[in-house]
Scaffold this active site. Structure first.
Site, PDB file in Angstrom:
ATOM      1  N   CYS A   1     -47.534  60.771 -43.330  1.00 29.46           N
ATOM      2  CA  CYS A   1     -46.643  61.518 -44.276  1.00 29.46           C
ATOM      3  C   CYS A   1     -45.335  61.118 -44.764  1.00 29.46           C
ATOM      4  CB  CYS A   1     -46.491  63.031 -43.617  1.00 29.46           C
ATOM      5  SG  CYS A   1     -45.558  63.023 -42.095  1.00 29.46           S
TER       6      CYS A   1
ATOM      7  N   GLU B   1     -43.545  59.297 -34.858  1.00 34.69           N
ATOM      8  CA  GLU B   1     -42.358  58.492 -35.447  1.00 34.69           C
ATOM      9  C   GLU B   1     -41.484  57.847 -34.512  1.00 34.69           C
ATOM     10  OE1 GLU B   1     -40.386  61.783 -37.140  1.00 34.69           O
ATOM     11  OE2 GLU B   1     -40.909  63.129 -35.782  1.00 34.69           O
TER      12      GLU B   1
ATOM     13  N   HIS C   1     -27.948  72.085 -55.707  1.00 38.41           N
ATOM     14  CA  HIS C   1     -29.114  73.020 -55.935  1.00 38.41           C
ATOM     15  C   HIS C   1     -29.864  72.599 -57.185  1.00 38.41           C
ATOM     16  CE1 HIS C   1     -30.909  76.882 -56.232  1.00 38.41           C
ATOM     17  NE2 HIS C   1     -30.452  76.957 -57.805  1.00 38.41           N
TER      18      HIS C   1
END
Lengths: 88, 571
Positions: free
Chosen positions: B498, B427, B185
């Site tokens: 991307c 993809e 985190h």
């Protein structure tokens, strides 16, 4: 006293969010005792930690017991929540 | 004391120099110091601490995002839990002080959860301990959570999500933690906030104290304690250079990504959470080329409902200020940790039920997401993108699902985007090879090079022994991309990329030459790619790409492109 058995269909069983919604529902009926049983363990539905500790998952059966002045109303609210897939 | 250098994991780039602020988040409480007073007094102290923590959590909840609000809501319920109160009161009745009673009770409850079969519920043990820590801190009159008063480098064992909610990030110069890896985190937060961080530094807490000068090198993964004057001087020079580079990047951020001979490409940013959108825009992104929606589904107990998703997507669209935001529908499979979806373990998760394939099997999940997307679409320029399309049927079925969601919203009179742009990720090699068929039924393509490279070369990107085989500039990959670009342009549609390749100068130069219209990358890569596009004439890039298509190996392609990159770097 009213007693009912439910099978958990929600994908997450009684994980944090459904369990929290259950505890919050029970809090609307302050004078009524609500107990949840799974297997041989029975806990107070006012305690999030106890409800979580049942470890109830999808497909498990739980039995809810309500006792007190608003037992019927509490059971109706719980049934709506559990059978509605905790959509509230 | 003399200068010391500690090593850890480089988690977020950049250099920071400043005084230490030790965050005692999960330090053990001084149980011994809580000499038990009379039980009545201890009970009152406990009740006051509960009230103080509840006020604190309520305040944090008001300013938090929906997911954090849910976590904090669960913490408040735990705080009020009758079972917790019974255990604490019993401890106090046995003669314990409030601190010790709280510690004992929360530890007992945490152990109960930690012993469950369900991995998700086991993790809730951490929430109980978090509540316990907050109570003990309140009993000691200490502030809970991270409350900086002046600019500082925070040193902690680890930072929990509840520690960082509400922190003033202008005061957060850098972060050092003993625990955690690059995906903890703390690391994710530091990267999204642009704060230098080094995590996984063993023993650092024992060696620092509040106010000690420390340097954090988030590029090298090093922490320098009490740097010597010469070191400070050197670091200050680097800090100046860093500030100048940032200022230059900011000045250039507004310049169009246009080659000297007038070919314009759109530079966009990839985002993992709505908050990343702001960081991308700051670095001059003209659009968001990929907002992954997985953040909404990870690390929780149940899927997000329509309202929560709507709020998150709407926030991203608002932050983008009218720029296009391409939001990708759920791209998740059995390899990701989403226990509540109950996905079976698969032999080959990357060839199994993932992304659209999962969504088609779970119309409840898919319709909820599509409705939320369409509703959010009224707040900005939304584009919807479907991942993992491998056949024309996939595309048609996905479009039908979107139409179903739209019709339901229209029938219910709920405001929604009427005709958002709809595109697909390319993809999978099969999709690249039938791109001319797919192009007729979409508004745009976005080539996901990370997966395209994996599927084309049959190599796992993260495989420790096969890193050399993962070759984005392999001629086989380039030829597939070439096919896709021609197909899109032939149908009058635009095509973007991307994947990581778009943010790597070598890859970006090849993609420019192949005629790609949009490059979307992680925001820190934008300045270098912008400079590259503005330096290399399109006709040169195009000629280079044609030559690359004719190469037989990735090494040949790289040998071809490197000299051009070196020339650009030399200015």
């Amino acid at each position: 006293m009213v007693e009912r058995t439910f099978t958990l269909t929600h994908a997450a069983g009684l994980h944090a969010r459904p369990a929290a919604l259950l505890v919050q529902t029970v809090q609307r009926f302050p004078g009524t005792e609500v107990l949840i049983r799974k297997g041989d363990r029975e806990v107070s539905a006012r305690s999030l930690l106890s409800v979580l500790s049942l470890g109830a998952s999808q497909g498990d059966t739980i039995t809810v017991r309500c006792e007190g002045p608003q037992a019927e109303e509490a059971m109706a609210a719980i049934a709506q929540l559990v059978e509605g897939g905790f959509d509230g | 004391m003399a200068e010391r250098v500690l090593r850890g994991v480089a988690a977020a780039a950049g250099l920071a120099l400043g005084p230490v602020w030790v965050h005692q988040g999960d330090a053990p409480a001084p149980a011994a110091s809580s000499a038990a007073g009379d039980p009545g007094a201890e009970r009152r102290r406990f009740q006051e601490a509960v009230a103080a923590v509840d006020r604190d959590l309520e305040r944090l909840q008001a300013g938090a995002d929906p997911q954090a609000r849910e976590i904090l809501g669960a913490h408040r319920l735990m705080l009020a839990d009758p079972e917790l109160h019974n255990l604490v009161e019993a401890g106090i009745a046995r003669g314990l002080g409030a601190e010790a009673a709280v510690q004992e009770a929360t530890e007992q409850l945490a152990a109960l959860l930690a012993g469950l079969d369900d991995p998700y519920l086991r993790e809730r043990a951490a929430d109980v301990r978090d509540v316990g820590r907050r109570l003990v801190a309140a009993l000691a009159g200490r502030a809970v959570g991270l409350r900086l008063e002046a600019p500082a480098v925070v040193v902690a064992r680890d930072l929990a999500p509840t520690d960082t909610i509400g922190v003033d990030r202008r005061l957060l110069l850098g972060i050092v933690t003993e625990q955690g890896g690059p995906t903890s985190h703390t690391a994710i937060l530091a990267r999204s906030w642009g704060i230098p961080a080094v995590v996984g530094v063993p023993g650092v807490l024992e060696q620092v104290q509040d106010g000690m000068t420390v340097a954090v090198d988030g590029d090298a993964g090093a922490v320098v304690l009490e740097p010597a004057p010469e070191t400070v001087q050197r670091l200050e020079e680097r800090l100046r250079a860093q500030a100048e580079a940032r200022a230059r990047e900011q000045a250039e951020a507004g310049l169009p990504a246009e080659t000297p001979d007038g070919r314009r490409v759109e530079l966009a940013g990839n985002a993992k959470v709505p908050g990343d959108v702001a960081a991308a825009v700051e670095r001059g992104a003209e659009a968001i080329g990929l907002l992954r929606s997985e953040f909404l589904f990870m690390g929780r107990s149940a899927p997000p409902d329509e309202e929560e998703q709507y709020q998150a997507y709407a926030e991203a669209l608002r932050l983008a200020g009218g720029r296009r935001v391409i939001i990708r529908t759920l791209d998740i499979g059995g390899d990701k940790g989403v226990p509540y979806l109950g996905l079976p373990r698969e032999e080959n998760p990357f060839l199994g039920v993932r992304a659209l394939r999962l969504c088609f099997r779970r119309p409840d999940l898919f319709q909820t997401q599509l409705r939320a997307l369409l509703r959010a679409g009224v707040h900005g320029r939304l584009a919807v993108m479907f991942p993992m399309v491998s056949t024309l049927d996939d595309l048609r079925q996905a479009r039908a699902a979107l139409e179903e969601a739209r019709a339901a919203l229209a029938a219910a009179g709920i405001p929604h985007a009427l005709a958002p742009e709809v595109g697909i990720m390319i993809e999978v090699p099969s999709a690249a090879l039938i791109a001319h068929h797919l192009a007729r039924e979409v508004d745009f393509f976005s080539i996901g090079t990370n997966d395209l490279v994996q599927y084309t070369l049959a190599v796992d990107r993260g495989h420790p022994e096969l890193t050399g085989l993962y070759q984005p500039s392999h001629p086989a990959v380039l030829r597939l991309i070439d096919e896709v670009v021609r197909a899109a342009h032939g149908a009058g549609k635009w095509v973007g990329v991307c994947g990581e390749m778009a943010g790597d100068p070598l890859g970006a130069l090849l993609l420019l030459g192949l005629g790609v219209d949009e490059l979307s990358m992680s925001p820190p890569a934008l300045p270098a790619v912008r400079r590259l596009v503005r330096a290399v004439p399109f006709r040169e890039a195009e000629a280079l790409a044609r030559q690359a298509l004719a190469c037989s190996t990735a090494a040949e392609v790289e040998a071809l492109v490197r000299p051009v990159l070196e020339r650009v770097a030399a200015g």
